[in-house]
Design a protein around this motif. Structure first.
Motif, PDB file in Angstrom:
ATOM      1  N   SER A 264      -6.735  -7.729   4.702  1.00 44.62           N
ATOM      2  CA  SER A 264      -7.008  -8.765   5.378  1.00 44.62           C
ATOM      3  C   SER A 264      -5.943  -9.706   6.272  1.00 44.62           C
ATOM      4  O   SER A 264      -6.340 -10.544   6.900  1.00 44.62           O
ATOM      5  CB  SER A 264      -7.557 -10.082   4.470  1.00 44.62           C
ATOM      6  N   ALA A 265      -4.712  -9.061   5.947  1.00 44.23           N
ATOM      7  CA  ALA A 265      -3.495  -9.223   7.062  1.00 44.23           C
ATOM      8  C   ALA A 265      -2.804  -8.316   6.881  1.00 44.23           C
ATOM      9  O   ALA A 265      -2.750  -7.199   5.854  1.00 44.23           O
ATOM     10  CB  ALA A 265      -2.823 -10.653   6.532  1.00 44.23           C
ATOM     11  N   PRO A 266      -1.728  -7.986   8.002  1.00 47.89           N
ATOM     12  CA  PRO A 266      -1.018  -6.627   7.843  1.00 47.89           C
ATOM     13  C   PRO A 266      -0.322  -6.487   6.713  1.00 47.89           C
ATOM     14  O   PRO A 266       0.563  -7.431   6.251  1.00 47.89           O
ATOM     15  CB  PRO A 266      -0.083  -6.948   9.088  1.00 47.89           C
ATOM     16  N   VAL A 267      -0.238  -5.330   6.134  1.00 52.18           N
ATOM     17  CA  VAL A 267       0.308  -4.861   4.627  1.00 52.18           C
ATOM     18  C   VAL A 267       1.186  -4.030   4.805  1.00 52.18           C
ATOM     19  O   VAL A 267       1.455  -3.246   5.335  1.00 52.18           O
ATOM     20  CB  VAL A 267      -0.922  -4.509   3.829  1.00 52.18           C
ATOM     21  N   SER A 268       2.449  -4.467   4.013  1.00 56.55           N
ATOM     22  CA  SER A 268       3.522  -3.347   3.624  1.00 56.55           C
ATOM     23  C   SER A 268       3.467  -3.467   2.024  1.00 56.55           C
ATOM     24  O   SER A 268       3.543  -4.522   1.457  1.00 56.55           O
ATOM     25  CB  SER A 268       4.806  -3.568   4.409  1.00 56.55           C
ATOM     26  N   GLY A 269       3.839  -2.307   1.415  1.00 55.77           N
ATOM     27  CA  GLY A 269       4.067  -2.357   0.088  1.00 55.77           C
ATOM     28  C   GLY A 269       4.577  -0.917  -0.422  1.00 55.77           C
ATOM     29  O   GLY A 269       4.825  -0.029   0.474  1.00 55.77           O
ATOM     30  N   LEU A 270       4.610  -0.656  -1.761  1.00 52.15           N
ATOM     31  CA  LEU A 270       4.913   0.775  -2.175  1.00 52.15           C
ATOM     32  C   LEU A 270       3.995   0.940  -3.242  1.00 52.15           C
ATOM     33  O   LEU A 270       3.486   0.076  -4.006  1.00 52.15           O
ATOM     34  CB  LEU A 270       6.286   0.498  -2.935  1.00 52.15           C
ATOM     35  N   LEU A 271       3.613   2.082  -3.430  1.00 53.09           N
ATOM     36  CA  LEU A 271       2.731   2.551  -4.261  1.00 53.09           C
ATOM     37  C   LEU A 271       3.381   3.723  -5.237  1.00 53.09           C
ATOM     38  O   LEU A 271       4.158   4.784  -4.548  1.00 53.09           O
ATOM     39  CB  LEU A 271       1.535   3.378  -3.845  1.00 53.09           C
ATOM     40  N   PHE A 272       3.518   3.730  -6.559  1.00 54.20           N
ATOM     41  CA  PHE A 272       4.008   4.585  -7.477  1.00 54.20           C
ATOM     42  C   PHE A 272       3.214   5.416  -8.057  1.00 54.20           C
ATOM     43  O   PHE A 272       1.964   4.985  -8.758  1.00 54.20           O
ATOM     44  CB  PHE A 272       5.076   3.829  -8.498  1.00 54.20           C
ATOM     45  N   ASP A 273       3.359   6.813  -8.091  1.00 54.80           N
ATOM     46  CA  ASP A 273       2.407   7.779  -8.651  1.00 54.80           C
ATOM     47  C   ASP A 273       3.242   8.199  -9.786  1.00 54.80           C
ATOM     48  O   ASP A 273       4.201   9.021  -9.635  1.00 54.80           O
ATOM     49  CB  ASP A 273       2.135   9.043  -7.551  1.00 54.80           C
ATOM     50  N   LEU A 274       2.969   7.888 -11.135  1.00 54.48           N
ATOM     51  CA  LEU A 274       3.658   8.130 -12.278  1.00 54.48           C
ATOM     52  C   LEU A 274       3.098   8.949 -13.396  1.00 54.48           C
ATOM     53  O   LEU A 274       1.649   8.979 -13.300  1.00 54.48           O
ATOM     54  CB  LEU A 274       4.049   6.781 -13.000  1.00 54.48           C
ATOM     55  N   PRO A 275       3.984   9.537 -14.194  1.00 54.65           N
ATOM     56  CA  PRO A 275       3.067  10.322 -15.179  1.00 54.65           C
ATOM     57  C   PRO A 275       2.604   9.617 -16.195  1.00 54.65           C
ATOM     58  O   PRO A 275       2.935   8.241 -16.426  1.00 54.65           O
ATOM     59  CB  PRO A 275       4.552  11.173 -15.929  1.00 54.65           C
TER      60      PRO A 275
ATOM     61  N   GLY B 230       4.460 -10.270  -3.424  1.00 50.92           N
ATOM     62  CA  GLY B 230       5.116 -10.193  -4.642  1.00 50.92           C
ATOM     63  C   GLY B 230       4.298  -9.887  -5.898  1.00 50.92           C
ATOM     64  O   GLY B 230       4.804  -9.353  -6.920  1.00 50.92           O
ATOM     65  N   ASP B 231       2.915  -9.604  -5.750  1.00 55.58           N
ATOM     66  CA  ASP B 231       1.865  -9.126  -6.624  1.00 55.58           C
ATOM     67  C   ASP B 231       1.988  -7.780  -7.112  1.00 55.58           C
ATOM     68  O   ASP B 231       2.541  -6.915  -6.008  1.00 55.58           O
ATOM     69  CB  ASP B 231       0.508  -9.495  -6.347  1.00 55.58           C
ATOM     70  N   GLY B 232       1.765  -7.380  -8.059  1.00 54.77           N
ATOM     71  CA  GLY B 232       1.744  -5.821  -8.471  1.00 54.77           C
ATOM     72  C   GLY B 232       0.717  -5.610  -9.038  1.00 54.77           C
ATOM     73  O   GLY B 232      -0.101  -6.562  -9.770  1.00 54.77           O
ATOM     74  N   ALA B 233       0.063  -4.342  -9.296  1.00 54.93           N
ATOM     75  CA  ALA B 233      -1.152  -4.042 -10.025  1.00 54.93           C
ATOM     76  C   ALA B 233      -0.666  -2.689 -10.572  1.00 54.93           C
ATOM     77  O   ALA B 233      -0.465  -1.711  -9.977  1.00 54.93           O
ATOM     78  CB  ALA B 233      -2.370  -3.758  -9.002  1.00 54.93           C
ATOM     79  N   LYS B 234      -1.098  -2.646 -12.026  1.00 57.28           N
ATOM     80  CA  LYS B 234      -1.114  -1.548 -12.843  1.00 57.28           C
ATOM     81  C   LYS B 234      -2.281  -0.650 -12.751  1.00 57.28           C
ATOM     82  O   LYS B 234      -3.383  -1.469 -12.996  1.00 57.28           O
ATOM     83  CB  LYS B 234      -0.844  -1.892 -14.152  1.00 57.28           C
ATOM     84  N   ILE B 235      -2.318   0.536 -12.523  1.00 53.40           N
ATOM     85  CA  ILE B 235      -3.769   1.200 -12.105  1.00 53.40           C
ATOM     86  C   ILE B 235      -3.587   2.491 -13.211  1.00 53.40           C
ATOM     87  O   ILE B 235      -2.668   3.354 -13.229  1.00 53.40           O
ATOM     88  CB  ILE B 235      -3.904   1.502 -10.798  1.00 53.40           C
TER      89      ILE B 235
ATOM     90  N   HIS C  90      -0.790   7.291 -14.021  1.00 56.87           N
ATOM     91  CA  HIS C  90      -0.476   5.862 -13.882  1.00 56.87           C
ATOM     92  C   HIS C  90      -0.060   5.654 -12.435  1.00 56.87           C
ATOM     93  O   HIS C  90       0.620   6.214 -11.817  1.00 56.87           O
ATOM     94  CB  HIS C  90       0.394   5.513 -14.971  1.00 56.87           C
ATOM     95  N   TYR C  91      -0.422   4.587 -12.065  1.00 54.23           N
ATOM     96  CA  TYR C  91      -0.083   4.140 -10.602  1.00 54.23           C
ATOM     97  C   TYR C  91       0.234   2.569 -10.659  1.00 54.23           C
ATOM     98  O   TYR C  91      -0.172   1.812 -11.407  1.00 54.23           O
ATOM     99  CB  TYR C  91      -1.126   4.198  -9.515  1.00 54.23           C
ATOM    100  N   TYR C  92       1.253   2.206  -9.759  1.00 57.41           N
ATOM    101  CA  TYR C  92       1.551   0.807  -9.669  1.00 57.41           C
ATOM    102  C   TYR C  92       1.663   0.490  -8.233  1.00 57.41           C
ATOM    103  O   TYR C  92       2.415   1.328  -7.547  1.00 57.41           O
ATOM    104  CB  TYR C  92       3.002   0.640 -10.468  1.00 57.41           C
ATOM    105  N   LEU C  93       1.117  -0.441  -7.888  1.00 52.55           N
ATOM    106  CA  LEU C  93       1.051  -1.055  -6.431  1.00 52.55           C
ATOM    107  C   LEU C  93       1.952  -2.352  -6.299  1.00 52.55           C
ATOM    108  O   LEU C  93       1.662  -3.145  -6.914  1.00 52.55           O
ATOM    109  CB  LEU C  93      -0.293  -1.118  -5.995  1.00 52.55           C
ATOM    110  N   HIS C  94       2.798  -2.394  -5.421  1.00 52.63           N
ATOM    111  CA  HIS C  94       3.714  -3.774  -5.259  1.00 52.63           C
ATOM    112  C   HIS C  94       3.614  -3.962  -3.814  1.00 52.63           C
ATOM    113  O   HIS C  94       4.047  -3.044  -3.012  1.00 52.63           O
ATOM    114  CB  HIS C  94       5.099  -3.393  -5.592  1.00 52.63           C
ATOM    115  N   LEU C  95       3.259  -5.300  -3.651  1.00 52.33           N
ATOM    116  CA  LEU C  95       2.884  -5.870  -2.372  1.00 52.33           C
ATOM    117  C   LEU C  95       4.182  -6.575  -1.872  1.00 52.33           C
ATOM    118  O   LEU C  95       4.367  -7.333  -2.572  1.00 52.33           O
ATOM    119  CB  LEU C  95       1.658  -6.634  -2.241  1.00 52.33           C
TER     120      LEU C  95
END
Length: 229
Positions: A218-229, A202-207, A182-187
């Protein structure tokens, strides 16, 4: 499958000195549809007034990751750590069998902003621990936290990896995923096109059940990606 959690749908805790946005149920905010994701339990986007902060309080059986976005945190804990955590640095506190700590805005004039992230450990108990790092961004996705602390990363008591995401405008990301994980992306900032969805700050995505993460900035991006069990 990708499920988007929009920033304006998050819970909110406002206490005058603290203004917090909760991606998952936390404190007085409860939503049975958003209790966490895999081992990821909390993402709080905290804004702390000048000179204010969290008085001494306790935690146990949780891996607590802090990422300072603006200002500086003054940290003190029951393990004897007295630290300053400036913008851009990460802190990982393993609560283990129990730890007490306080966190304050070091400035009397400027707001402090940081992400408070809780990840459930793979086993309860153990000796509490403290780690702090300024991770140099070397790629679009740079590991910050890993299970084994490889390549100078902070080590976490869970089969999880946290990446720092950084993309310039026009950059594309094509990252292989493991369908069973499972992965979670927080922008944090910028604008990211993820499939047919646009992610904003502030958006997040469950993957889940995906084999590739394909995105473009489409604009400079910073965020966190979580690689989860």
């Amino acid at each position: 499958m990708i499920q988007v959690r929009k920033a304006n749908e998050r819970g909110r805790g406002f206490f005058g000195w603290l203004d917090s946005r909760h991606s998952f149920s936390f404190g007085n905010y409860y939503d049975p549809e958003h209790m966490g994701f895999s081992a990821l339990r909390v993402i709080n986007d905290d804004w702390v007034a000048p000179g204010a902060g969290f008085d001494t309080h306790g935690h146990r059986d949780m891996e607590i990751l802090t990422y300072v976005l603006k200002g500086q945190i003054n940290h003190k804990d029951s393990q004897g750590n007295i630290k300053a955590l400036p913008a851009g640095e990460f802190q990982l506190m393993s609560a283990g069998s129990g730890i007490f700590h306080s966190e304050f805005n070091a400035s009397k004039e400027e707001e402090l902003r940081f992400l408070q992230i809780w990840i459930q450990p793979s086993a309860k108990g153990g000796t509490p621990g403290y780690q702090q790092q300024n991770i140099v961004q070397t790629a679009a996705l740079t590991p910050v936290v890993t299970p084994d602390g490889r390549s100078g990363t902070m080590s976490i008591k869970q089969d999880a990896t946290v990446y720092q995401l950084s993309l310039a405008i026009g950059d594309e990301l094509n990252w292989p995923l493991t369908a069973e994980r499972h992965y979670y992306l927080h922008l944090i900032s910028g604008e990211l096109q993820l499939g047919d969805v646009t992610l904003l700050p502030g958006d997040g995505a469950k993957i889940s059940h995906e084999q590739q993460l394909i995105a473009s900035a489409s604009a400079p991006v910073s965020g966190l990606l979580f690689d989860l069990p």
